[in-house]
Design a protein around this motif. Structure first.
Motif, PDB file in Angstrom:
ATOM      1  N   LEU A  91      91.709  55.681  31.483  1.00 36.38           N
ATOM      2  CA  LEU A  91      92.368  55.183  32.690  1.00 36.38           C
ATOM      3  C   LEU A  91      92.324  53.662  32.772  1.00 36.38           C
ATOM      4  CD1 LEU A  91      91.321  57.843  35.350  1.00 36.38           C
ATOM      5  CD2 LEU A  91      93.490  57.630  34.119  1.00 36.38           C
ATOM      6  N   LYS A  92      91.321  53.049  32.170  1.00 33.73           N
ATOM      7  CA  LYS A  92      91.239  51.587  32.157  1.00 33.73           C
ATOM      8  C   LYS A  92      92.443  50.967  31.442  1.00 33.73           C
ATOM      9  CE  LYS A  92      86.257  50.949  32.508  1.00 33.73           C
ATOM     10  NZ  LYS A  92      85.048  50.488  31.822  1.00 33.73           N
ATOM     11  N   LEU A  93      93.066  51.725  30.563  1.00 33.27           N
ATOM     12  CA  LEU A  93      94.251  51.220  29.870  1.00 33.27           C
ATOM     13  C   LEU A  93      95.396  50.926  30.839  1.00 33.27           C
ATOM     14  CD1 LEU A  93      94.256  53.647  26.812  1.00 33.27           C
ATOM     15  CD2 LEU A  93      93.525  51.248  26.837  1.00 33.27           C
ATOM     16  N   TYR A  94      95.395  51.603  31.981  1.00 33.24           N
ATOM     17  CA  TYR A  94      96.447  51.413  32.989  1.00 33.24           C
ATOM     18  C   TYR A  94      96.064  50.370  34.036  1.00 33.24           C
ATOM     19  CZ  TYR A  94      98.341  55.735  31.086  1.00 33.24           C
ATOM     20  OH  TYR A  94      98.853  56.693  30.256  1.00 33.24           O
ATOM     21  N   ASP A  95      94.880  49.816  33.942  1.00 29.59           N
ATOM     22  CA  ASP A  95      94.371  48.841  34.909  1.00 29.59           C
ATOM     23  C   ASP A  95      94.808  47.439  34.486  1.00 29.59           C
ATOM     24  OD1 ASP A  95      92.954  47.332  36.710  1.00 29.59           O
ATOM     25  OD2 ASP A  95      91.001  48.216  36.249  1.00 29.59           O
ATOM     26  N   LYS A  96      96.018  47.094  34.879  1.00 27.81           N
ATOM     27  CA  LYS A  96      96.620  45.816  34.439  1.00 27.81           C
ATOM     28  C   LYS A  96      95.851  44.593  34.939  1.00 27.81           C
ATOM     29  CE  LYS A  96     100.351  47.924  32.739  1.00 27.81           C
ATOM     30  NZ  LYS A  96      99.884  49.221  32.331  1.00 27.81           N
ATOM     31  N   GLU A  97      95.311  44.694  36.154  1.00 23.14           N
ATOM     32  CA  GLU A  97      94.612  43.545  36.737  1.00 23.14           C
ATOM     33  C   GLU A  97      93.097  43.610  36.524  1.00 23.14           C
ATOM     34  OE1 GLU A  97      95.843  42.943  40.775  1.00 23.14           O
ATOM     35  OE2 GLU A  97      97.939  43.293  40.273  1.00 23.14           O
ATOM     36  N   GLU A  98      92.630  44.643  35.818  1.00 26.17           N
ATOM     37  CA  GLU A  98      91.207  44.839  35.542  1.00 26.17           C
ATOM     38  C   GLU A  98      90.353  44.766  36.808  1.00 26.17           C
ATOM     39  OE1 GLU A  98      90.011  42.252  32.346  1.00 26.17           O
ATOM     40  OE2 GLU A  98      91.468  43.126  30.982  1.00 26.17           O
ATOM     41  N   ASN A  99      90.842  45.451  37.862  1.00 25.27           N
ATOM     42  CA  ASN A  99      90.127  45.453  39.135  1.00 25.27           C
ATOM     43  C   ASN A  99      89.763  46.865  39.591  1.00 25.27           C
ATOM     44  OD1 ASN A  99      92.606  46.448  39.870  1.00 25.27           O
ATOM     45  ND2 ASN A  99      93.020  44.905  41.437  1.00 25.27           N
ATOM     46  N   GLY A 100      89.853  47.847  38.691  1.00 25.81           N
ATOM     47  CA  GLY A 100      89.474  49.207  39.030  1.00 25.81           C
ATOM     48  C   GLY A 100      90.577  50.016  39.695  1.00 25.81           C
ATOM     49  N   THR A 101      91.810  49.501  39.653  1.00 25.10           N
ATOM     50  CA  THR A 101      92.925  50.238  40.256  1.00 25.10           C
ATOM     51  C   THR A 101      94.057  50.397  39.246  1.00 25.10           C
ATOM     52  OG1 THR A 101      94.007  48.257  41.134  1.00 25.10           O
ATOM     53  CG2 THR A 101      92.408  49.340  42.568  1.00 25.10           C
ATOM     54  N   MET A 102      94.898  51.372  39.524  1.00 23.83           N
ATOM     55  CA  MET A 102      96.091  51.591  38.715  1.00 23.83           C
ATOM     56  C   MET A 102      97.190  52.103  39.630  1.00 23.83           C
ATOM     57  SD  MET A 102      95.122  55.159  36.720  1.00 23.83           S
ATOM     58  CE  MET A 102      96.680  55.359  35.933  1.00 23.83           C
ATOM     59  N   LEU A 103      98.410  52.036  39.153  1.00 23.26           N
ATOM     60  CA  LEU A 103      99.524  52.543  39.942  1.00 23.26           C
ATOM     61  C   LEU A 103      99.410  54.059  40.089  1.00 23.26           C
ATOM     62  CD1 LEU A 103     102.613  50.567  38.590  1.00 23.26           C
ATOM     63  CD2 LEU A 103     101.773  50.593  40.949  1.00 23.26           C
ATOM     64  N   LEU A 104      99.556  54.532  41.312  1.00 17.82           N
ATOM     65  CA  LEU A 104      99.523  55.966  41.559  1.00 17.82           C
ATOM     66  C   LEU A 104     100.617  56.666  40.753  1.00 17.82           C
ATOM     67  CD1 LEU A 104      98.464  58.437  43.080  1.00 17.82           C
ATOM     68  CD2 LEU A 104     100.049  57.878  44.927  1.00 17.82           C
ATOM     69  N   ALA A 105     101.777  56.031  40.662  1.00 15.03           N
ATOM     70  CA  ALA A 105     102.895  56.621  39.914  1.00 15.03           C
ATOM     71  C   ALA A 105     102.544  56.814  38.440  1.00 15.03           C
ATOM     72  CB  ALA A 105     104.140  55.754  40.055  1.00 15.03           C
ATOM     73  N   GLU A 106     101.799  55.885  37.837  1.00 20.80           N
ATOM     74  CA  GLU A 106     101.390  56.028  36.441  1.00 20.80           C
ATOM     75  C   GLU A 106     100.406  57.183  36.270  1.00 20.80           C
ATOM     76  OE1 GLU A 106     100.009  52.034  35.480  1.00 20.80           O
ATOM     77  OE2 GLU A 106     101.785  51.770  34.210  1.00 20.80           O
ATOM     78  N   GLN A 108     100.197  59.836  38.250  1.00 15.57           N
ATOM     79  CA  GLN A 108     100.986  61.052  38.435  1.00 15.57           C
ATOM     80  C   GLN A 108     101.747  61.400  37.155  1.00 15.57           C
ATOM     81  OE1 GLN A 108     103.134  59.578  41.866  1.00 15.57           O
ATOM     82  NE2 GLN A 108     102.228  61.162  43.168  1.00 15.57           N
ATOM     83  N   HIS A 109     102.391  60.405  36.580  1.00 16.75           N
ATOM     84  CA  HIS A 109     103.159  60.624  35.358  1.00 16.75           C
ATOM     85  C   HIS A 109     102.257  61.122  34.230  1.00 16.75           C
ATOM     86  CE1 HIS A 109     106.084  60.125  32.169  1.00 16.75           C
ATOM     87  NE2 HIS A 109     105.195  59.400  31.507  1.00 16.75           N
ATOM     88  N   SER A 110     101.095  60.506  34.069  1.00 13.05           N
ATOM     89  CA  SER A 110     100.171  60.898  33.001  1.00 13.05           C
ATOM     90  C   SER A 110      99.687  62.333  33.172  1.00 13.05           C
ATOM     91  CB  SER A 110      98.962  59.967  32.976  1.00 13.05           C
ATOM     92  OG  SER A 110      99.367  58.659  32.666  1.00 13.05           O
ATOM     93  N   GLU A 116      97.343  68.680  28.691  1.00 12.03           N
ATOM     94  CA  GLU A 116      97.554  69.922  29.441  1.00 12.03           C
ATOM     95  C   GLU A 116      98.200  69.537  30.773  1.00 12.03           C
ATOM     96  OE1 GLU A 116      94.072  72.350  29.643  1.00 12.03           O
ATOM     97  OE2 GLU A 116      93.798  72.272  27.493  1.00 12.03           O
ATOM     98  N   LYS A 117      99.484  69.609  30.793  1.00 13.50           N
ATOM     99  CA  LYS A 117     100.282  69.104  31.899  1.00 13.50           C
ATOM    100  C   LYS A 117     100.042  69.881  33.188  1.00 13.50           C
ATOM    101  CE  LYS A 117     103.809  68.148  28.459  1.00 13.50           C
ATOM    102  NZ  LYS A 117     103.063  68.651  27.335  1.00 13.50           N
ATOM    103  N   LEU A 118     100.019  69.146  34.305  1.00  8.92           N
ATOM    104  CA  LEU A 118      99.911  69.770  35.617  1.00  8.92           C
ATOM    105  C   LEU A 118     101.297  69.934  36.215  1.00  8.92           C
ATOM    106  CD1 LEU A 118      96.946  67.800  37.271  1.00  8.92           C
ATOM    107  CD2 LEU A 118      96.883  70.030  36.162  1.00  8.92           C
ATOM    108  N   ALA A 119     101.502  71.017  36.922  1.00 11.61           N
ATOM    109  CA  ALA A 119     102.732  71.203  37.691  1.00 11.61           C
ATOM    110  C   ALA A 119     102.601  70.378  38.973  1.00 11.61           C
ATOM    111  CB  ALA A 119     102.925  72.675  38.019  1.00 11.61           C
ATOM    112  N   ASP A 120     103.716  70.129  39.637  1.00 12.04           N
ATOM    113  CA  ASP A 120     103.700  69.306  40.845  1.00 12.04           C
ATOM    114  C   ASP A 120     102.766  69.868  41.914  1.00 12.04           C
ATOM    115  OD1 ASP A 120     105.430  67.436  39.773  1.00 12.04           O
ATOM    116  OD2 ASP A 120     107.223  68.358  40.632  1.00 12.04           O
ATOM    117  N   ASP A 121     102.777  71.191  42.114  1.00 12.63           N
ATOM    118  CA  ASP A 121     101.915  71.780  43.136  1.00 12.63           C
ATOM    119  C   ASP A 121     100.439  71.663  42.752  1.00 12.63           C
ATOM    120  OD1 ASP A 121     102.466  73.647  41.082  1.00 12.63           O
ATOM    121  OD2 ASP A 121     101.942  75.324  42.386  1.00 12.63           O
ATOM    122  N   GLU A 122     100.128  71.749  41.464  1.00 13.14           N
ATOM    123  CA  GLU A 122      98.761  71.570  40.997  1.00 13.14           C
ATOM    124  C   GLU A 122      98.316  70.122  41.210  1.00 13.14           C
ATOM    125  OE1 GLU A 122      98.838  74.864  37.390  1.00 13.14           O
ATOM    126  OE2 GLU A 122      99.456  72.805  36.983  1.00 13.14           O
TER     127      GLU A 122
END
Length: 158
Positions: A91-106, A108-110, A116-122
């Motif tokens: 998940l740190k790979l998605y932390d562009k600002e290196e502040n412990g956060t990432m885009l929620l959309a990223e 969700q997409h991952s 093992e993909k999750l369905a939307d309801d899962e």
């Protein structure tokens, strides 16, 4: 193969097994093999659970303790599953600002498109139980999410 387990590991496995032995019959539903292994701090994939005799629906098959112990020993020996630190590094790979956060959309997409993909309801169920609110920029703290997800042992019925 259960002989590969230490006495303390066998005792833990017996305890977890007894928790999933809902009716006291001395066996567990094969559907619960994955949950029992997760309760023993393992992270088997759905594929691994299937290979070890786990079923995708309840009441298809029962497993006795003598059958469960070798399954536990084998999954414990296999090192292909990851743990908290492994997932955190990913998940740190998605932390562009290196502040412990990432885009929620990223995130969700991952979760919906990789491994093992999750369905939307899962995904909705996992986020409801484990996700802190996103900020005004759409960012979420990923470490608390991961910790809650792994501590809560979310059960997803595939």
């Amino acid at each position: 193969m259960a002989s590969d387990l230490k006495d303390v590991e066998i005792e833990k496995a017996k305890f977890v097994f007894s928790v999933y032995d809902w009716d006291g019959s001395g066996s567990i539903d094969a559907f619960d093999i994955g949950n029992a292994l997760r309760a023993l701090n393992l992270n088997p994939t759905l594929d691994t659970i299937g290979k070890m005799g786990g079923t995708k629906a309840r009441n298809e098959k029962r497993v006795k303790l003598e059958e469960f112990l070798p399954i536990y020993a084998q999954v414990k020996k296999d090192k292909e599953q990851g743990g908290y630190e492994d997932f955190l590094e990913c998940l740190k790979l998605y932390d562009k600002e290196e502040n412990g956060t990432m885009l929620l959309a990223e995130l969700q997409h991952s979760l919906c498109s990789l491994g093992e993909k999750l369905a939307d309801d899962e995904l909705d169920a996992v986020f409801k139980d484990c996700m802190d609110p996103e900020d005004e920029d759409g960012m979420v703290p990923y470490a608390p999410f991961l910790k809650k997800m792994m501590d809560n042992m979310i059960v997803i019925n595939h």
